[in-house]
Design a protein around this motif. Structure first.
Motif, PDB file in Angstrom:
ATOM      1  N   ASN A   1       0.827  -1.210   0.000  1.00  0.00           N
ATOM      2  CA  ASN A   1       0.000   0.000   0.000  1.00  0.00           C
ATOM      3  C   ASN A   1       0.865   1.266   0.000  1.00  0.00           C
ATOM      4  O   ASN A   1       0.504   2.298   0.519  1.00  0.00           O
ATOM      5  CB  ASN A   1      -0.974  -0.018   1.188  1.00  0.00           C
ATOM      6  N   ASP A   2       2.079   1.099  -0.579  1.00  0.00           N
ATOM      7  CA  ASP A   2       2.988   2.262  -0.630  1.00  0.00           C
ATOM      8  C   ASP A   2       3.030   2.854  -2.035  1.00  0.00           C
ATOM      9  O   ASP A   2       2.451   2.325  -2.983  1.00  0.00           O
ATOM     10  CB  ASP A   2       4.394   1.841  -0.179  1.00  0.00           C
ATOM     11  N   GLU A   3       3.726   3.958  -2.129  1.00  0.00           N
ATOM     12  CA  GLU A   3       3.780   4.678  -3.396  1.00  0.00           C
ATOM     13  C   GLU A   3       4.453   3.857  -4.499  1.00  0.00           C
ATOM     14  O   GLU A   3       4.058   3.912  -5.652  1.00  0.00           O
ATOM     15  CB  GLU A   3       4.559   5.987  -3.190  1.00  0.00           C
ATOM     16  N   LYS A   4       5.453   3.075  -4.071  1.00  0.00           N
ATOM     17  CA  LYS A   4       6.212   2.286  -5.040  1.00  0.00           C
ATOM     18  C   LYS A   4       5.284   1.298  -5.781  1.00  0.00           C
ATOM     19  O   LYS A   4       5.333   1.174  -7.002  1.00  0.00           O
ATOM     20  CB  LYS A   4       7.309   1.501  -4.294  1.00  0.00           C
ATOM     21  N   THR A   5       4.445   0.643  -5.020  1.00  0.00           N
ATOM     22  CA  THR A   5       3.521  -0.325  -5.620  1.00  0.00           C
ATOM     23  C   THR A   5       2.551   0.395  -6.542  1.00  0.00           C
ATOM     24  O   THR A   5       2.242  -0.066  -7.637  1.00  0.00           O
ATOM     25  CB  THR A   5       2.723  -1.051  -4.514  1.00  0.00           C
ATOM     26  N   LEU A   6       2.097   1.562  -6.075  1.00  0.00           N
ATOM     27  CA  LEU A   6       1.154   2.350  -6.865  1.00  0.00           C
ATOM     28  C   LEU A   6       1.772   2.733  -8.203  1.00  0.00           C
ATOM     29  O   LEU A   6       1.138   2.623  -9.259  1.00  0.00           O
ATOM     30  CB  LEU A   6       0.763   3.599  -6.067  1.00  0.00           C
ATOM     31  N   ASN A   7       3.039   3.167  -8.152  1.00  0.00           N
ATOM     32  CA  ASN A   7       3.729   3.545  -9.387  1.00  0.00           C
ATOM     33  C   ASN A   7       3.891   2.344 -10.314  1.00  0.00           C
ATOM     34  O   ASN A   7       3.714   2.457 -11.529  1.00  0.00           O
ATOM     35  CB  ASN A   7       5.104   4.144  -9.070  1.00  0.00           C
TER      36      ASN A   7
ATOM     37  N   TYR B   1       0.709   1.813 -11.989  1.00  0.00           N
ATOM     38  CA  TYR B   1       0.475   2.822 -13.028  1.00  0.00           C
ATOM     39  C   TYR B   1       1.258   2.483 -14.289  1.00  0.00           C
ATOM     40  O   TYR B   1       0.731   2.530 -15.398  1.00  0.00           O
ATOM     41  CB  TYR B   1       0.851   4.211 -12.509  1.00  0.00           C
TER      42      TYR B   1
END
Lengths: 432, 271
Positions: free
Chosen positions: B249-255, B258
């Motif tokens: 649930n961190d930004e890295k996974t989100l990126n 994307y």
């Protein structure tokens, strides 16, 4: 009592029920057979060897139309250990002449065929209907309750051929629920192989000759177990049955045991390359003579597995079932003449059974189930000893035969001369 | 109120497996059943019989083995059952099938009296075409009510029936004059657990066999030869591959997510 719907209600369309139905219908009796499976045979399982005689007495030319796989010309017994099989048995051209002694069959096909014969004779067969309990009036069985709406039926006599878990005999208090020491769980697989491959592997000349192997011995870790390999026309049946209590005690899953058997180095090449076509499992009554209930009461008789009629030693069951169904039918015909369906009249059935091969055979082996339970050495140590002894004698390693025999004698000494002699004497005495 | 139900024997789809190498169905050991939608058509007809009287007949076309499902139909409450079985019917598509069933139905009417309602299931679970029922109605030139979910009422006097049917996005209730043909949804009723007397009657009743010899059927409109539908090719859709899971649930996974989605969205013009 409500007006009777049929002369006789038969519960269960297996060999026992269908034999009774056939016999009664040909005598013009109004019969209904109630089966819980989708069709007769749908729920019926056996190892797969069917003996001719009892059926021939009922339907003389049955072999012309019955779906039979192969007639058996060779019967072997293996004492199996982890790496060896000590084999005995008989192959005989006598078995290759009509009338044949026995056949491999598929019960789903065979029972369906048998049911058609009974229908032709006039029996009514209904399926997908469970008989829940007998209807009793003034202490007499006068009919059955089924699970269907408007499901009560009335008749002179109810014949229970409702299998090992017979709800009817239990409801009437003739029998208790079967205990784990008196029942074997049997599983088997049908493994498809080309006919020629089967003929080659079992040294058979053509598609109608068949062979059987019964397997016992230390491989089954002291559990009372009988394994089997039977040839069908284009498949092999392989399976085993173990007393349920033993499976529980040894914490063994029977499917694992079957896998182990299939992977035994001596078994594996017989089924190699085959495709599993079907898998089935069933309970087989193994209680023997002492587990057989009283076979009748007022307006009621019991046949086949419901009466525990299985001869495990000789893998006979369906023929005992047919014989019992036939004798129950004969008893009904006598009772009908007399116009009396009381226990007194129906007790003739018990007498007929006592005088038939069915109860005579089972009586002869009556002590065997208990003996197997108590003397596990009969299944483990002794056969292992026999395998080792034969191996020693066959193995040419420079040791003089005199010394080998000495060594064998010595190991008999270890097993206990007296005990072994006593066990053998017991065994001989108890199957006499 | 006489009914005639058209039923089809189909493999129990729940037990059919596919041989992915040859693209064919493995029929071995798979039991044959009444097409489930057809079973509800039988039940609907029997319910009308219970309420308004009359008789229920059932007809099927198929090999002699199809007798089994007709026996089942008897156990469900049908009074008479007929099997159209003849080599000339073999390989028929829906056009040739509806012709043969129509011809068979006329023969049935001679035996049991004129039919008020013809029934079929909405479609067969093996072919899924939903064409045979309408095909029969067309040949009779009678009203057709498809996807029926409820029989509202029957006006015996004026020979009319009111039926609710499923349509896109809703339901409509229609009234049609009799005779008519109704195709049923599964939801039209619940199959009853047949009472014992039905089963006994079924065991006593035999299937009436119809063939080109005892029915007025023009062989030139039957069978594979006279079926315009040709199966060019059969294939199995490829097995779906397993989806990719991204956990966190961190930004890295989100990126990372994307980056994976962006080209796909661009490709279909959503970005």
């Amino acid at each position: 009592m409500k007006k009777k719907d049929f002369d006789v209600i038969i519960v269960g369309a297996g060999p026992a029920g269908l034999a009774a139905a056939y016999k009664l219908s040909t005598a013009g009796i109004k019969v209904i057979v109630i089966e819980r499976g989708a069709f007769p045979g749908a729920k019926n399982v056996m190892g797969g060897i069917f003996y001719r005689k009892a059926m021939e007495d009922l339907i003389p030319d049955f072999e012309k139309t019955a779906p039979l796989e192969r007639h058996i010309i060779e019967q072997k017994v293996w004492l199996l250990s982890e790496d060896s099989a000590l084999s005995g048995g008989l192959r005989s051209e006598k078995f290759n002449k009509e009338p044949y002694n026995c056949y491999s069959v598929f019960r789903a096909k065979f029972d369906k065929w048998f049911a058609e014969r009974a229908k032709e004779a006039g029996a009514l067969i209904i399926t997908e209907t469970v008989v829940k309990e007998p209807i009793i009036e003034n202490g007499k069985v006068v009919g059955v309750k089924t699970d269907r709406p408007d499901g009560d039926l009335y008749a002179d006599v109810v014949i229970a051929a409702d299998g090992i878990n017979s709800l009817l005999t239990k409801a009437l208090g003739l029998r208790e629920s079967i205990t784990p020491d008196k029942v074997a769980l049997t599983v088997k697989e049908i493994i498809g192989l080309p006919e020629k491959v089967i003929n080659d592997r079992f040294c058979l000349n053509n598609n109608s000759e068949g062979a059987t192997i019964e397997i016992t011995g230390p491989f089954f870790e002291g559990m009372v177990t009988m394994g089997f390999i039977y040839t069908n026309e284009s498949s092999i049946s392989i399976g085993l049955g173990t007393i349920v209590e033993d499976l529980v005690k040894h914490k063994v899953n029977i499917n694992d045991l079957l896998e182990k058997l299939k992977n035994h180095p001596i078994v594996k090449p017989l089924i190699a390359g085959g495709e599993i076509k079907e898998y089935m499992a069933h309970m087989i009554p193994e209680g023997g003579y002492f587990a057989i209930p009283k076979l009748y009461t007022d307006g009621f008789m019991v046949c086949g597995d419901a009466a525990m009629l299985v001869n495990a030693v000789h893998r006979e069951g369906s023929n005992l079932a047919i014989e019992s169904g036939k004798l129950a039918a004969e008893t009904y015909l006598k009772a009908k003449e007399a116009g009396d369906f009381s226990a007194k009249t129906l007790s003739v059935y018990q007498k007929k059974m006592k005088n038939s091969f069915v109860l005579k055979d089972l009586k002869m082996y009556r002590h065997l189930p208990k003996m197997m339970e108590e003397k596990r050495q009969l299944l483990t140590k002794y056969p292992q000893f026999a395998i080792d002894a034969v191996y020693d004698m066959y193995n040419i390693d420079g040791v003089p035969k005199v010394d080998k025999i000495k060594a064998i004698k010595k190991s008999i000494g270890k097993l206990g001369y007296i005990r072994m002699a006593k066990d053998m004497f017991d065994l001989w005495r108890k199957v006499r | 109120m006489h009914s005639l139900v058209f039923i089809k024997q189909v493999p129990d789809a729940a037990q059919v497996r596919i041989n992915y190498e040859t693209g064919t169905l493995i029929r071995e050991g798979v039991p044959s059943i009444i097409n489930p939608f057809d079973a509800h058509a039988i039940e609907a007809a029997v319910q009308l019989k219970d309420k308004y009287g009359g008789n229920v007949s059932v007809i099927s076309m198929g090999p002699p083995m199809a007798k089994e499902i007709l026996k089942k139909a008897l156990a469900m409450g049908a009074d008479k059952v007929f099997l159209l079985s003849d080599m000339v019917f073999a390989g028929a598509d829906t056009l040739a099938t509806s012709y043969a069933l129509w011809a068979g139905a006329k023969k049935v009417a001679e035996e049991v009296g004129s039919i008020d309602i013809y029934w079929t299931g909405k479609q067969a679970i093996d072919g899924d075409t939903a064409q045979t029922g309408p095909g029969i109605a067309t040949r009779f030139n009678i009203p057709l009510v498809t996807y029926a979910v409820e029989i509202k009422e029957v006006d015996k006097q004026n020979k009319k029936i009111k039926v609710s049917r499923l349509i896109d996005g809703g339901m409509e209730t229609v009234e049609v004059p009799l005779p008519c043909l109704i195709t049923t949804e599964e939801t039209i009723n619940t199959l009853r657990y047949a009472p014992l007397p039905y089963l006994i009657k079924a065991a006593k009743t035999s299937v009436v066999l119809l063939n080109s010899g005892n029915t007025e059927i023009d062989a030139e409109q039957c069978g594979l030869k006279n079926s315009p539908t040709k199966v060019k090719k059969a294939f199995t859709p490829p097995k779906r591959e397993k989806g990719e899971m991204l956990e966190g649930n961190d930004e890295k996974t989100l990126n990372a997510l994307y980056d994976k989605l962006e080209p796909i969205l661009k490709q279909c013009g959503k970005l």
